[in-house]
Design an enzyme around this catalytic site. Structure first.
Site, PDB file in Angstrom:
ATOM      1  N   MET A  26      -3.856 -10.254  -1.640  1.00  0.00           N
ATOM      2  CA  MET A  26      -3.815 -11.309  -1.637  1.00  0.00           C
ATOM      3  C   MET A  26      -5.900 -11.773  -1.471  1.00  0.00           C
ATOM      4  O   MET A  26      -5.361 -12.765  -0.931  1.00  0.00           O
ATOM      5  CB  MET A  26      -2.847 -11.795  -0.752  1.00  0.00           C
ATOM      6  CG  MET A  26      -1.537 -11.810  -0.865  1.00  0.00           C
ATOM      7  SD  MET A  26      -0.168 -13.550  -0.954  1.00  0.00           S
ATOM      8  CE  MET A  26       0.273 -13.072   1.175  1.00  0.00           C
ATOM      9  N   HIS A  33      -7.543  -2.685   4.148  1.00  0.00           N
ATOM     10  CA  HIS A  33      -7.082  -3.335   2.485  1.00  0.00           C
ATOM     11  C   HIS A  33      -7.698  -1.780   1.724  1.00  0.00           C
ATOM     12  O   HIS A  33      -7.982  -0.625   0.551  1.00  0.00           O
ATOM     13  CB  HIS A  33      -7.805  -3.949   1.628  1.00  0.00           C
ATOM     14  CG  HIS A  33      -6.734  -5.373   2.553  1.00  0.00           C
ATOM     15  ND1 HIS A  33      -7.145  -5.912   3.217  1.00  0.00           N
ATOM     16  CD2 HIS A  33      -5.691  -5.686   1.776  1.00  0.00           C
ATOM     17  CE1 HIS A  33      -6.115  -7.247   3.304  1.00  0.00           C
ATOM     18  NE2 HIS A  33      -5.323  -7.093   2.173  1.00  0.00           N
ATOM     19  N   ASP A 146       3.318  -3.334   5.749  1.00  0.00           N
ATOM     20  CA  ASP A 146       4.916  -3.659   5.417  1.00  0.00           C
ATOM     21  C   ASP A 146       5.387  -3.055   4.972  1.00  0.00           C
ATOM     22  O   ASP A 146       5.608  -2.751   3.733  1.00  0.00           O
ATOM     23  CB  ASP A 146       3.651  -4.827   4.253  1.00  0.00           C
ATOM     24  CG  ASP A 146       2.628  -5.738   4.685  1.00  0.00           C
ATOM     25  OD1 ASP A 146       3.119  -6.534   5.189  1.00  0.00           O
ATOM     26  OD2 ASP A 146       1.786  -5.642   3.676  1.00  0.00           O
ATOM     27  N   GLN A 149       8.377  -3.931   3.069  1.00  0.00           N
ATOM     28  CA  GLN A 149       7.442  -3.951   1.288  1.00  0.00           C
ATOM     29  C   GLN A 149       7.722  -3.463   0.965  1.00  0.00           C
ATOM     30  O   GLN A 149       8.194  -2.705  -0.463  1.00  0.00           O
ATOM     31  CB  GLN A 149       6.310  -5.321   1.501  1.00  0.00           C
ATOM     32  CG  GLN A 149       5.522  -5.266   0.499  1.00  0.00           C
ATOM     33  CD  GLN A 149       4.130  -6.222   0.935  1.00  0.00           C
ATOM     34  OE1 GLN A 149       4.362  -7.327   0.565  1.00  0.00           O
ATOM     35  NE2 GLN A 149       3.230  -5.771   1.024  1.00  0.00           N
ATOM     36  N   ARG A 183      -4.275 -12.375   9.035  1.00  0.00           N
ATOM     37  CA  ARG A 183      -3.746 -13.116   9.795  1.00  0.00           C
ATOM     38  C   ARG A 183      -4.370 -13.471  11.167  1.00  0.00           C
ATOM     39  O   ARG A 183      -4.292 -13.933  11.709  1.00  0.00           O
ATOM     40  CB  ARG A 183      -2.574 -13.167   9.373  1.00  0.00           C
ATOM     41  CG  ARG A 183      -1.854 -14.126   8.245  1.00  0.00           C
ATOM     42  CD  ARG A 183      -0.586 -14.113   8.395  1.00  0.00           C
ATOM     43  NE  ARG A 183       0.363 -14.850   7.336  1.00  0.00           N
ATOM     44  CZ  ARG A 183       0.660 -14.655   5.877  1.00  0.00           C
ATOM     45  NH1 ARG A 183       0.346 -13.131   6.325  1.00  0.00           N
ATOM     46  NH2 ARG A 183       1.079 -15.030   5.120  1.00  0.00           N
TER      47      ARG A 183
END
Length: 279
Positions: A26, A33, A146, A149, A183
């Site tokens: 995102m 990442h 995650d 997920q 975040r």
């Protein structure tokens, strides 16, 4: 590196590519990442990253409008890592009409994160399936940070018979062991110093179990009390069997402890895998 924003030119670009690794993101990229990108490069010849803030996985009260959007900076980082293609669609490209057909995940999506973020995994599964259909990779890389997920995406690929290898990337941490997250930039200075406590309480649970403690309910309760004492609003600390994410039983082998809690305005998640000593 090609930056492509529409589906048709992406498919044209991919003609003849038969060894594709895909990393969906995102945006708001960080070293976590980038570690997934490096893992992707080890598996396939052509690496594609997507950048798309998916409205479907945000509740009305969550941070969709606030979520970091740093496309130019993200593309520069991806190019440095040797990414071949960035797919950065606008919302109208992926959702040209209201998305009435949705992927409804298994009941596991209603626990842990799903309990506190209703509809989250429905939105995740739907956009991931759309992206898989567009990119048609042979490999896709998702981070263990995650954890739930990752489990749901693996089930998605298995139950829809998708010929995609799902690779798990390890959680990347700051020098003080805070799990990297887009975040984290929401944290104020004093909150950033406190944020490592989530990792610390999960580490304590891990040590206790690996040392032989099987009072799982007591360990979970104590961890949440510690967080509450230091100003956290805790959603859960939960010990689960690693492969199914069912509540762990004393005789289980591989486990994972997962935690989610809010510090000020910022909700943080983390997890640690546990391998108890064999008796």
């Amino acid at each position: 590196m090609d930056v492509i924003t529409d589906i048709s030119p992406l498919r044209t670009r991919l003609v003849g590519e038969s060894s594709i690794a895909f990393v969906p993101t995102m945006g708001g990229l960080h070293e976590g990442h980038l570690s997934l990108i490096r893992a992707a490069r080890q598996h396939r010849e052509c690496v594609i990253a997507s950048i798309f803030v998916n409205r479907l996985q945000f509740a009305p009260t969550e941070d969709f409008d606030r979520y970091p959007r740093t496309l130019e900076q993200d593309c520069a980082l991806l190019e440095e890592q040797g990414v071949h293609i960035v797919f950065a669609p606008e919302e109208k490209t992926l959702y040209p009409v209201p998305q009435e057909f949705m992927v409804e995940p298994s009941p596991i999506a209603n626990m842990l994160e799903g309990k506190y973020r209703p509809g989250f995994f429905r939105g995740v599964a739907t956009v991931v399936l759309k992206l898989f259909n567009i990119v048609q990779p042979q490999t896709a890389v998702f981070g263990k940070k995650d954890y739930q997920q990752l489990h749901i995406v693996r089930e998605l690929a298995r139950q829809f018979n998708l010929p995609i290898e799902i690779v798990a990337g390890e959680t990347v941490r700051a020098s003080d062991n805070l799990a990297l997250s887009s975040r984290n930039r929401y944290l104020r200075e004093e909150e950033r110093a406190e944020a490592i406590r989530l990792y610390q309480v999960l580490s304590q649970v891990k040590r206790e179990i690996e040392g032989g403690n099987r009072n799982f309910a007591g360990l979970e309760e104590n961890a949440m009390k510690i967080l509450a004492t230091h100003g956290w609003n805790t959603d859960y600390v939960s010990i689960r069997e690693r492969d199914t994410l069912a509540p762990a039983q004393p005789r289980d082998g591989n486990m994972v402890v997962l935690g989610a809690a809010r510090l000020g305005e910022t909700r943080l998640i983390d997890n640690l895998e546990i391998t108890p000593k064999k008796e």
